[in-house]
Design a protein around this motif. Sequence first.
Motif, PDB file in Angstrom:
ATOM      1  N   LEU A  66      -9.221  -7.227  -9.093  1.00 28.33           N
ATOM      2  CA  LEU A  66      -8.265  -7.022  -8.004  1.00 28.33           C
ATOM      3  C   LEU A  66      -7.473  -5.730  -8.181  1.00 28.33           C
ATOM      4  O   LEU A  66      -7.083  -5.098  -7.194  1.00 28.33           O
ATOM      5  N   THR A  67      -7.240  -5.322  -9.415  1.00 28.43           N
ATOM      6  CA  THR A  67      -6.570  -4.043  -9.668  1.00 28.43           C
ATOM      7  C   THR A  67      -7.411  -2.901  -9.107  1.00 28.43           C
ATOM      8  O   THR A  67      -6.896  -2.012  -8.430  1.00 28.43           O
ATOM      9  N   ALA A  68      -8.711  -2.939  -9.380  1.00 30.53           N
ATOM     10  CA  ALA A  68      -9.610  -1.902  -8.868  1.00 30.53           C
ATOM     11  C   ALA A  68      -9.676  -1.925  -7.348  1.00 30.53           C
ATOM     12  O   ALA A  68      -9.685  -0.869  -6.698  1.00 30.53           O
ATOM     13  N   VAL A  69      -9.701  -3.111  -6.766  1.00 31.11           N
ATOM     14  CA  VAL A  69      -9.771  -3.239  -5.309  1.00 31.11           C
ATOM     15  C   VAL A  69      -8.494  -2.687  -4.664  1.00 31.11           C
ATOM     16  O   VAL A  69      -8.556  -1.990  -3.642  1.00 31.11           O
ATOM     17  N   GLU A  70      -7.329  -2.987  -5.245  1.00 30.70           N
ATOM     18  CA  GLU A  70      -6.059  -2.439  -4.743  1.00 30.70           C
ATOM     19  C   GLU A  70      -6.128  -0.919  -4.701  1.00 30.70           C
ATOM     20  O   GLU A  70      -5.815  -0.295  -3.693  1.00 30.70           O
ATOM     21  N   PHE A  71      -6.516  -0.334  -5.836  1.00 31.41           N
ATOM     22  CA  PHE A  71      -6.579   1.118  -5.907  1.00 31.41           C
ATOM     23  C   PHE A  71      -7.594   1.667  -4.912  1.00 31.41           C
ATOM     24  O   PHE A  71      -7.332   2.644  -4.208  1.00 31.41           O
ATOM     25  N   PHE A  74      -6.212   1.050  -0.978  1.00 29.52           N
ATOM     26  CA  PHE A  74      -4.955   1.699  -0.595  1.00 29.52           C
ATOM     27  C   PHE A  74      -4.879   3.154  -1.071  1.00 29.52           C
ATOM     28  O   PHE A  74      -4.582   4.044  -0.278  1.00 29.52           O
ATOM     29  N   ALA A  75      -5.123   3.402  -2.344  1.00 33.98           N
ATOM     30  CA  ALA A  75      -4.949   4.750  -2.884  1.00 33.98           C
ATOM     31  C   ALA A  75      -6.152   5.648  -2.596  1.00 33.98           C
ATOM     32  O   ALA A  75      -6.000   6.735  -2.046  1.00 33.98           O
ATOM     33  N   TRP A  76      -7.346   5.206  -2.975  1.00 37.85           N
ATOM     34  CA  TRP A  76      -8.526   6.054  -2.829  1.00 37.85           C
ATOM     35  C   TRP A  76      -8.913   6.236  -1.363  1.00 37.85           C
ATOM     36  O   TRP A  76      -9.014   7.353  -0.878  1.00 37.85           O
ATOM     37  N   SER A 112       0.325   0.594  -4.175  1.00 35.25           N
ATOM     38  CA  SER A 112      -0.164   0.186  -2.849  1.00 35.25           C
ATOM     39  C   SER A 112       1.001  -0.055  -1.901  1.00 35.25           C
ATOM     40  O   SER A 112       0.976   0.392  -0.740  1.00 35.25           O
ATOM     41  N   ASN A 113       2.018  -0.749  -2.368  1.00 36.73           N
ATOM     42  CA  ASN A 113       3.174  -1.041  -1.522  1.00 36.73           C
ATOM     43  C   ASN A 113       3.910   0.229  -1.110  1.00 36.73           C
ATOM     44  O   ASN A 113       4.417   0.323   0.014  1.00 36.73           O
ATOM     45  N   GLU A 114       3.977   1.215  -1.999  1.00 35.81           N
ATOM     46  CA  GLU A 114       4.589   2.504  -1.642  1.00 35.81           C
ATOM     47  C   GLU A 114       3.816   3.154  -0.494  1.00 35.81           C
ATOM     48  O   GLU A 114       4.416   3.707   0.430  1.00 35.81           O
ATOM     49  N   ILE A 115       2.503   3.111  -0.581  1.00 37.18           N
ATOM     50  CA  ILE A 115       1.662   3.688   0.467  1.00 37.18           C
ATOM     51  C   ILE A 115       1.916   2.972   1.793  1.00 37.18           C
ATOM     52  O   ILE A 115       2.087   3.607   2.831  1.00 37.18           O
ATOM     53  N   VAL A 116       1.974   1.658   1.755  1.00 38.97           N
ATOM     54  CA  VAL A 116       2.201   0.883   2.976  1.00 38.97           C
ATOM     55  C   VAL A 116       3.582   1.185   3.551  1.00 38.97           C
ATOM     56  O   VAL A 116       3.722   1.431   4.761  1.00 38.97           O
ATOM     57  N   ARG A 117       4.591   1.174   2.711  1.00 43.71           N
ATOM     58  CA  ARG A 117       5.957   1.398   3.210  1.00 43.71           C
ATOM     59  C   ARG A 117       6.136   2.795   3.796  1.00 43.71           C
ATOM     60  O   ARG A 117       6.951   2.991   4.694  1.00 43.71           O
ATOM     61  N   ALA A 118       5.387   3.776   3.294  1.00 41.03           N
ATOM     62  CA  ALA A 118       5.497   5.148   3.793  1.00 41.03           C
ATOM     63  C   ALA A 118       4.807   5.344   5.140  1.00 41.03           C
ATOM     64  O   ALA A 118       5.081   6.317   5.836  1.00 41.03           O
ATOM     65  N   CYS A 119       3.948   4.434   5.499  1.00 42.42           N
ATOM     66  CA  CYS A 119       3.188   4.559   6.745  1.00 42.42           C
ATOM     67  C   CYS A 119       4.036   4.092   7.930  1.00 42.42           C
ATOM     68  O   CYS A 119       4.571   2.991   7.916  1.00 42.42           O
ATOM     69  N   VAL A 120       4.123   4.934   8.944  1.00 43.16           N
ATOM     70  CA  VAL A 120       4.907   4.570  10.130  1.00 43.16           C
ATOM     71  C   VAL A 120       4.042   4.046  11.273  1.00 43.16           C
ATOM     72  O   VAL A 120       4.559   3.539  12.258  1.00 43.16           O
ATOM     73  N   ASP A 121       2.717   4.165  11.141  1.00 45.96           N
ATOM     74  CA  ASP A 121       1.813   3.742  12.205  1.00 45.96           C
ATOM     75  C   ASP A 121       0.630   2.998  11.592  1.00 45.96           C
ATOM     76  O   ASP A 121      -0.253   3.616  10.996  1.00 45.96           O
ATOM     77  N   LEU A 122       0.594   1.687  11.741  1.00 49.04           N
ATOM     78  CA  LEU A 122      -0.485   0.885  11.162  1.00 49.04           C
ATOM     79  C   LEU A 122      -1.850   1.206  11.769  1.00 49.04           C
ATOM     80  O   LEU A 122      -2.877   0.854  11.188  1.00 49.04           O
ATOM     81  N   ASP A 123      -1.880   1.875  12.899  1.00 51.37           N
ATOM     82  CA  ASP A 123      -3.150   2.251  13.529  1.00 51.37           C
ATOM     83  C   ASP A 123      -3.735   3.538  12.954  1.00 51.37           C
ATOM     84  O   ASP A 123      -4.899   3.855  13.218  1.00 51.37           O
ATOM     85  N   ARG A 124      -2.951   4.282  12.193  1.00 48.19           N
ATOM     86  CA  ARG A 124      -3.436   5.549  11.642  1.00 48.19           C
ATOM     87  C   ARG A 124      -4.581   5.305  10.671  1.00 48.19           C
ATOM     88  O   ARG A 124      -4.463   4.477   9.767  1.00 48.19           O
TER      89      ARG A 124
END
Length: 170
Positions: A66-71, A74-76, A112-124
């Motif tokens: 799950l650690t690899a899947v998160e990265f 969200f990140a990769w 992952s949560n930082e990436i999500v919180r920084a996003c202002v448009d879930l459709d992007r």
Amino acid sequence: MTETSVGSRGDMRPPGFSTDEKTTLLTFLDYLRESVAAKLAGLTEEQAREPRVPSGTSLLWLVKHLTAVEFDWFAWAYAGVDAPFRNYRLQPTAEETVESVLAAYREAVRHSNEIVRACVDLDRPGVRSVRENERPPSLRWVLVHMVEETARHAGHADILRELTDGAVGR
């Protein structure tokens, strides 16, 4: 994993009914992440590593996966961060411990949560796709997929833990 969503018993609680979409998805995902991590609590290193099913899956492997899947998602894929590896089948090494694998998982979740919180448009759409010949998915799709992926593995973790020492529940 959000601290504000922890109830008095220490159990995560679902978001309120009138919470915005991003908060709702992230809170449910955090609940599932914490449920998976909690399955390692109180186990010895040997118990956490021991495969309990013919596929060779152990609780420690599941958290590492799950650690690899998160990265990966969200990140990769979404944020475009380069990865040292993109391998979902890595077995825990002899040097890794329950503590170190959980720390890596929590760090991946934090990122992952930082990436999500920084996003202002879930459709992007994200930067790249993990699937060949497909467009990068939106953050909404990634969040829903990760709720599904983590929920499926949370169920596996429930079964593996029960097979290990009889512990049941969340």
